[in-house]
Design a protein around this motif. Structure first.
Motif, short mmCIF file in Angstrom:
data_model
loop_
_atom_site.label_atom_id
_atom_site.label_comp_id
_atom_site.label_asym_id
_atom_site.label_seq_id
_atom_site.Cartn_x
_atom_site.Cartn_y
_atom_site.Cartn_z
N SER A 300 0.83 -1.21 0.00
CA SER A 300 0.00 0.00 0.00
C SER A 300 0.86 1.26 0.00
CB SER A 300 -0.97 -0.01 1.18
OG SER A 300 -0.26 -0.16 2.39
N ALA A 302 3.64 1.62 -1.55
CA ALA A 302 4.06 1.82 -2.94
C ALA A 302 2.91 2.38 -3.77
CB ALA A 302 4.56 0.49 -3.53
N ALA A 303 1.73 1.76 -3.66
CA ALA A 303 0.59 2.17 -4.49
C ALA A 303 0.16 3.60 -4.15
CB ALA A 303 -0.57 1.20 -4.29
N LEU A 304 0.01 3.88 -2.86
CA LEU A 304 -0.47 5.21 -2.47
C LEU A 304 0.63 6.26 -2.66
CD1 LEU A 304 -2.52 4.23 0.69
CD2 LEU A 304 -3.36 4.70 -1.63
N ALA A 306 2.93 6.38 -5.02
CA ALA A 306 3.00 6.78 -6.42
C ALA A 306 1.82 7.69 -6.77
CB ALA A 306 3.00 5.54 -7.32
N GLU A 307 0.64 7.35 -6.25
CA GLU A 307 -0.53 8.17 -6.52
C GLU A 307 -0.36 9.56 -5.93
OE1 GLU A 307 -4.10 6.05 -5.73
OE2 GLU A 307 -5.37 7.83 -5.91
N MET B 295 -5.90 -3.27 -2.14
CA MET B 295 -5.03 -2.81 -1.07
C MET B 295 -4.81 -3.90 -0.03
SD MET B 295 -3.65 0.09 -1.41
CE MET B 295 -3.78 1.21 -2.81
N VAL B 317 2.34 -3.65 -9.11
CA VAL B 317 1.65 -2.93 -8.05
C VAL B 317 0.73 -1.94 -8.76
CG1 VAL B 317 1.91 -1.35 -6.11
CG2 VAL B 317 3.63 -3.12 -6.51
N GLY B 318 -0.56 -2.03 -8.49
CA GLY B 318 -1.52 -1.15 -9.17
C GLY B 318 -1.33 0.30 -8.77
N TYR B 321 -2.32 6.08 -10.38
CA TYR B 321 -2.22 7.19 -11.33
C TYR B 321 -1.64 6.75 -12.67
CZ TYR B 321 -0.84 11.41 -13.68
OH TYR B 321 -0.69 12.39 -14.63
#
Lengths: 352, 352
Positions: A300, A302-304, A306-307, B295, B317-318, B321
């Motif tokens: 999470s 990593a995903a958050l 990047a966003e 997540m 990893v989704g 963005y």
């Protein structure tokens, strides 16, 4: 020819060897079928040594009062009752070294009888029988001399141990060979990219730096946490540039990579420290790729991360398996004296 | 023209707005600089509504005895002291809706004064000032009517709310728009692939199915946990095949995808349930790609699972963005009555 009772069709992932509970993968099984007879796509290995996973061995030592006899009895009990060496507390296993004893006619693994191999799939899913009571082991090291046999499925991974390298060195290389293999594949998709390896002076990091250069990187940047590591990596001469930064500090990491010729088109995270996700993303150029090899990676974060940075980067979960990964890593080590000396200086446990 | 005191050069990720501690990213900051004056690449939004993150709102309700007045006071206190709406307990924020009030001359976001937008970066990193004491909010819903302003950095994400769709529907689409965008990109790298979407009847899942088809999938497989979801997805007519399986059971999931025309070249995990990693890997063909959007994904379960299965699959990893993600998702919804009805049937909270 030996009669082979085969009660059900084989499965390349070993479902036919699962005794309980029904319908799970071998890794999730409580108990595996350890019969000697092979399904047509299987391989049987005569075992010479088990390497127990460090976390598993530590748990066994602690729960048995650091008494070698009791540790040995506990391991024997696990193997006898489960049909595999999977510590029920830690869930982990280890790997083994042995010699190919029989190859099923439909095995796709490319092994031949007599090959000395290391298995690169976990002991947690490998049918195993011990027939010497582990008599040669004192229960005080995760290196377990062992007589017995193990079975590999159709879909499995075993690498032939090269004769020109010490076994311990080969095993240390194979232990981290997924990182250089995936790095090589990713770098090959870019045209002369800049590649940053976080934790460049480690085993997987130095091999990844060598792999990146061999795959066409225009510039390789090794990121290390302090001067001593920088000196080590500098002497190994495996990175074009060596830079020092705390990988948990995104702003500092990105600035260090930038100054070293970044941002990176490909960033490889090889350092087992939590909290490196944001920095890795921030150090990577738009359209770039981050490969996370650290098991301390938070999905999470990593995903958050990047966003939150509006970062258009591809983020890969470092898959430990890429076909040919062991051979690639061994050839990188042979071709690069600096990498080899780095492995040797970091200490390779002697396996005999 | 208004005077703009700019004490230091701006940073596209907003480092210049961090007051404490020094040198961290805005998301990690305790306190942000909320001055009205813009750096040249910033945008100021007149805020109309905050949507608090569900976990944050729940925590605020529980720690304030479900007393709306106290919840409101707590939110005001956080915003005033931190300069952003980031719950110190949960670490989470939310997003906001408002109207573009001023655009810095160097802003790369493509916004114009008067655009009604939703911010798709988190409130946890967005400088925010409230000037009405949240008087129109009763503290009993995560939908917070609000007067004030917020600042977007150079590197940020805001999407113009379309006039042809209800705001609540647009927000629900934008909330999950990362999944169809990345699915589209990955599917486009394969030639007529088979695509399986785990959790196909959900919001992100149904959009991902539509995106896969539009990007050239030869066959799309929607995987759902039970009959009711299967009926829902069947009626939406957005998957070529609908199949029922427990995604936490690797063997069952792989068998269901196989029977539906798999293995999948691309598997997209959209279901927020732990333990789906092994099944997703096992359902995917050699050379295929798994995109994890849930997540609940465990990094180590994915990495070790693939290795244990000797699976040569790429695991992503989704990233929430991808450029153009909101527009793509909105156009998929407009073009697909089934997806729209699925969103509407799942209940879109009315935002006015």
């Amino acid at each position: 020819m030996e009669e082979r009772p085969v009660p059900q069709p084989g499965s390349p992932v070993g479902l036919h060897r699962v005794l309980a509970p029904a319908g799970v993968l071998p890794q999730a099984a409580e108990r595996l079928d350890t019969r000697r007879e092979l399904w047509p796509d299987e391989v049987r290995i005569r075992v010479e040594r088990l390497n127990l996973d460090a976390a598993s061995f530590r748990q066994l030592e602690e729960s048995n009062g650091h008494d070698g006899e009791r540790v040995r009895a506990a391991v024997l009990d696990i193997i006898a009752s489960r049909g595999k060496m999977q510590n029920p507390e830690t869930g982990s296993g280890g790997m083994l070294v042995g010699t190919v004893e029989e190859v099923g006619p439909e095995s796709p693994l490319g092994l031949a009888v007599g090959d000395r191999v290391a298995t690169l799939v976990s002991l947690t899913l490998t049918p195993l029988v011990v027939d010497d009571g582990l008599a040669a082991w004192d229960g005080r090291s995760e290196q377990v001399p062992c007589h017995g046999y193990a079975v590999l499925f159709g879909r499995s991974i075993a690498a032939v141990l090269p004769e020109d390298l010490p076994t311990a060195l080969s095993l240390a290389v194979m232990d981290v060979c997924g990182a250089p293999a995936l790095t090589s594949r990713v770098v090959g998709r870019y045209n002369a990219p800049v590649v940053a390896v976080i934790g460049g002076a480690g085993k997987s990091g130095s091999l990844s730096l060598a792999a990146a250069k061999a795959a066409g990187a225009a510039r390789t940047i090794g990121v290390v946490p302090h001067e001593a590591e920088a000196a080590l990596l500098g002497e190994a001469d495996v990175a074009d540039v060596v830079t020092i930064a705390d990988a948990r500090d995104p702003v500092a990491l990105a600035a260090a990579v930038e100054q070293a010729g970044g941002p990176a088109d490909v960033t490889v995270v090889c350092v087992d420290v939590p909290g490196c996700e944001g920095g890795a993303v921030l150090a990577t150029a738009t359209g770039g790729t981050v490969v996370f090899f650290s098991m301390a990676t938070s999905f999470s974060a990593a995903a958050l991360g990047a966003e939150g940075l509006a970062a258009d980067v591809t983020m890969l979960v470092g898959n430990g398996y890429t076909p040919g990964h062991a051979d690639l890593a061994l050839s990188l080590l042979r071709g690069h004296a600096g990498v080899r000396s780095l492995f040797e200086r970091r200490g390779v446990k002697m396996v005999r």
